[in-house]
Design a protein around this motif. Sequence first.
Motif, PDB file in Angstrom:
ATOM      1  N   GLY A 152       0.796  -1.220   0.000  1.00 41.62           N
ATOM      2  CA  GLY A 152       0.000   0.000   0.000  1.00 41.62           C
ATOM      3  C   GLY A 152       0.825   1.264   0.000  1.00 41.62           C
ATOM      4  O   GLY A 152       2.046   1.244  -0.128  1.00 41.62           O
ATOM      5  N   PRO A 153       0.151   2.380   0.166  1.00 36.80           N
ATOM      6  CA  PRO A 153       0.817   3.683   0.009  1.00 36.80           C
ATOM      7  C   PRO A 153       1.596   4.111   1.245  1.00 36.80           C
ATOM      8  O   PRO A 153       1.170   3.911   2.379  1.00 36.80           O
ATOM      9  N   GLY A 154       2.764   4.687   1.013  1.00 36.20           N
ATOM     10  CA  GLY A 154       3.418   5.515   2.012  1.00 36.20           C
ATOM     11  C   GLY A 154       3.239   6.947   1.547  1.00 36.20           C
ATOM     12  O   GLY A 154       2.814   7.193   0.421  1.00 36.20           O
ATOM     13  N   ASP A 155       3.563   7.898   2.393  1.00 32.11           N
ATOM     14  CA  ASP A 155       3.425   9.294   1.945  1.00 32.11           C
ATOM     15  C   ASP A 155       4.712  10.077   2.163  1.00 32.11           C
ATOM     16  O   ASP A 155       4.714  11.283   2.292  1.00 32.11           O
ATOM     17  N   GLY A 156       5.822   9.342   2.180  1.00 35.49           N
ATOM     18  CA  GLY A 156       7.124   9.987   2.261  1.00 35.49           C
ATOM     19  C   GLY A 156       7.948   9.598   1.049  1.00 35.49           C
ATOM     20  O   GLY A 156       7.560   8.735   0.262  1.00 35.49           O
ATOM     21  N   LEU A 157       9.101  10.211   0.921  1.00 40.91           N
ATOM     22  CA  LEU A 157       9.985   9.915  -0.205  1.00 40.91           C
ATOM     23  C   LEU A 157      11.433   9.765   0.251  1.00 40.91           C
ATOM     24  O   LEU A 157      12.350  10.056  -0.503  1.00 40.91           O
ATOM     25  N   HIS A 209       4.123   5.648   7.408  1.00 44.98           N
ATOM     26  CA  HIS A 209       3.101   6.589   6.941  1.00 44.98           C
ATOM     27  C   HIS A 209       2.842   7.618   8.032  1.00 44.98           C
ATOM     28  O   HIS A 209       2.995   7.328   9.225  1.00 44.98           O
ATOM     29  N   SER A 210       2.428   8.814   7.640  1.00 47.75           N
ATOM     30  CA  SER A 210       2.126   9.855   8.615  1.00 47.75           C
ATOM     31  C   SER A 210       0.750   9.681   9.241  1.00 47.75           C
ATOM     32  O   SER A 210       0.436  10.336  10.240  1.00 47.75           O
ATOM     33  N   ASP A 211      -0.091   8.808   8.682  1.00 47.34           N
ATOM     34  CA  ASP A 211      -1.433   8.559   9.213  1.00 47.34           C
ATOM     35  C   ASP A 211      -1.733   7.081   9.036  1.00 47.34           C
ATOM     36  O   ASP A 211      -2.174   6.638   7.974  1.00 47.34           O
ATOM     37  N   TYR A 212      -1.521   6.302  10.109  1.00 48.03           N
ATOM     38  CA  TYR A 212      -1.700   4.862   9.989  1.00 48.03           C
ATOM     39  C   TYR A 212      -3.163   4.446   9.903  1.00 48.03           C
ATOM     40  O   TYR A 212      -3.451   3.333   9.447  1.00 48.03           O
ATOM     41  N   THR A 213      -4.074   5.287  10.326  1.00 45.65           N
ATOM     42  CA  THR A 213      -5.488   4.965  10.103  1.00 45.65           C
ATOM     43  C   THR A 213      -5.757   4.861   8.606  1.00 45.65           C
ATOM     44  O   THR A 213      -6.376   3.897   8.127  1.00 45.65           O
ATOM     45  N   LEU A 214      -5.284   5.840   7.837  1.00 42.99           N
ATOM     46  CA  LEU A 214      -5.461   5.807   6.380  1.00 42.99           C
ATOM     47  C   LEU A 214      -4.673   4.655   5.763  1.00 42.99           C
ATOM     48  O   LEU A 214      -5.169   3.960   4.863  1.00 42.99           O
ATOM     49  N   TRP A 269      10.840   2.367   1.944  1.00 45.30           N
ATOM     50  CA  TRP A 269      10.126   2.019   3.166  1.00 45.30           C
ATOM     51  C   TRP A 269       9.008   2.989   3.516  1.00 45.30           C
ATOM     52  O   TRP A 269       8.154   2.663   4.331  1.00 45.30           O
ATOM     53  N   ASP A 270       8.992   4.206   2.963  1.00 44.41           N
ATOM     54  CA  ASP A 270       7.875   5.110   3.241  1.00 44.41           C
ATOM     55  C   ASP A 270       7.236   5.628   1.959  1.00 44.41           C
ATOM     56  O   ASP A 270       6.515   6.617   1.963  1.00 44.41           O
ATOM     57  N   ALA A 271       7.492   4.924   0.858  1.00 45.09           N
ATOM     58  CA  ALA A 271       6.831   5.219  -0.405  1.00 45.09           C
ATOM     59  C   ALA A 271       5.874   4.078  -0.726  1.00 45.09           C
ATOM     60  O   ALA A 271       5.649   3.188   0.106  1.00 45.09           O
ATOM     61  N   HIS A 272       5.305   4.086  -1.909  1.00 43.88           N
ATOM     62  CA  HIS A 272       4.318   3.066  -2.259  1.00 43.88           C
ATOM     63  C   HIS A 272       4.966   1.688  -2.377  1.00 43.88           C
ATOM     64  O   HIS A 272       5.992   1.534  -3.044  1.00 43.88           O
ATOM     65  N   ALA A 273       4.371   0.702  -1.722  1.00 41.78           N
ATOM     66  CA  ALA A 273       4.853  -0.675  -1.788  1.00 41.78           C
ATOM     67  C   ALA A 273       3.977  -1.454  -2.768  1.00 41.78           C
ATOM     68  O   ALA A 273       2.871  -1.870  -2.437  1.00 41.78           O
ATOM     69  N   ASP A 274       4.478  -1.613  -3.966  1.00 41.71           N
ATOM     70  CA  ASP A 274       3.760  -2.283  -5.053  1.00 41.71           C
ATOM     71  C   ASP A 274       3.996  -3.788  -4.954  1.00 41.71           C
ATOM     72  O   ASP A 274       5.140  -4.235  -4.879  1.00 41.71           O
ATOM     73  N   VAL A 295       0.557   0.663  13.915  1.00 42.35           N
ATOM     74  CA  VAL A 295       0.260   1.791  14.793  1.00 42.35           C
ATOM     75  C   VAL A 295       1.559   2.483  15.182  1.00 42.35           C
ATOM     76  O   VAL A 295       2.631   1.865  15.228  1.00 42.35           O
ATOM     77  N   HIS A 296       1.447   3.778  15.441  1.00 44.82           N
ATOM     78  CA  HIS A 296       2.585   4.592  15.880  1.00 44.82           C
ATOM     79  C   HIS A 296       2.449   4.757  17.397  1.00 44.82           C
ATOM     80  O   HIS A 296       1.483   5.358  17.880  1.00 44.82           O
ATOM     81  N   PRO A 297       3.392   4.227  18.189  1.00 42.59           N
ATOM     82  CA  PRO A 297       3.214   4.229  19.638  1.00 42.59           C
ATOM     83  C   PRO A 297       3.206   5.611  20.273  1.00 42.59           C
ATOM     84  O   PRO A 297       2.691   5.770  21.387  1.00 42.59           O
ATOM     85  N   VAL A 298       3.736   6.626  19.582  1.00 45.46           N
ATOM     86  CA  VAL A 298       3.762   7.981  20.127  1.00 45.46           C
ATOM     87  C   VAL A 298       2.657   8.830  19.527  1.00 45.46           C
ATOM     88  O   VAL A 298       1.798   9.363  20.238  1.00 45.46           O
ATOM     89  N   ARG A 299       2.650   8.941  18.230  1.00 43.57           N
ATOM     90  CA  ARG A 299       1.678   9.812  17.551  1.00 43.57           C
ATOM     91  C   ARG A 299       0.238   9.331  17.730  1.00 43.57           C
ATOM     92  O   ARG A 299      -0.695  10.139  17.776  1.00 43.57           O
ATOM     93  N   ASP A 300       0.044   8.013  17.848  1.00 43.09           N
ATOM     94  CA  ASP A 300      -1.308   7.470  17.987  1.00 43.09           C
ATOM     95  C   ASP A 300      -1.711   7.272  19.442  1.00 43.09           C
ATOM     96  O   ASP A 300      -2.741   6.639  19.719  1.00 43.09           O
TER      97      ASP A 300
END
Length: 242
Positions: A10-15, A47-52, A19-24, A74-79
Amino acid sequence: MIIDCHCHAGPGDGLSGPWDAHADLRHYLRRAERAGIARSVLFATFHSDYTLANRAVARIVAADPQRFYGFAFVHPVRDRGRIARMVGEAVERHGFVGIKVHRHDGRINGEVCAAARAWRLPVLYDPMGEVAVAELLAQDYPDVNFILPHLGSFSDDWAAQLALIDHLRRHRNIYTDTSGVRRFDLLRQAVRRAGAHKVLFGTDGPWLHPGLELHKVRLLELSASDEALILGGNFLRLTGQE
């Protein structure tokens, strides 16, 4: 049935890297099919939003539920404060069967472990070599199963990998996977000392070749029963799919 317990999708939203880009999955699935891998456990890239990100993985799983299992990242700090809700959505709405956490995001914490306990899920936690945490996880959450992948260190920290083998031997609820383990003799030692029931087959797809990762397990020359545990039986037991 061969099950790969460690694959990103699935999608990552970093570049900053794969590891943080799209995993095809296209190349991965073709290679996995040729290798005889029947099912794969999917979780998001960073990803910056693991719910998405989890919802995107859920759509992939839902499109072929006979091929894929899902783990909630899940992100143990941000979430913090919403991890139980995120895991609940992943289980009840999407049918996910585990939790994924990575120390790159933040160290595993009690909120993650409590969610795993409440939903009776295993946690795949990459400690990035900080394997001493296994002692605390085993002591404080003996009723939760933890998979510390890459024999504890994808970066080939042999000292950490040796230390994790001791934790595998001593703690009933600490497991590892084979993904990305380059020191073959340490992988052999883990199976010999801790037992095949403590090791799961994983590839870290789609970036590592699933056929190559599977061949490492074949080269261990285990009994048919021990090989079957690593290649799927242990995962089915830990996720209650037996």
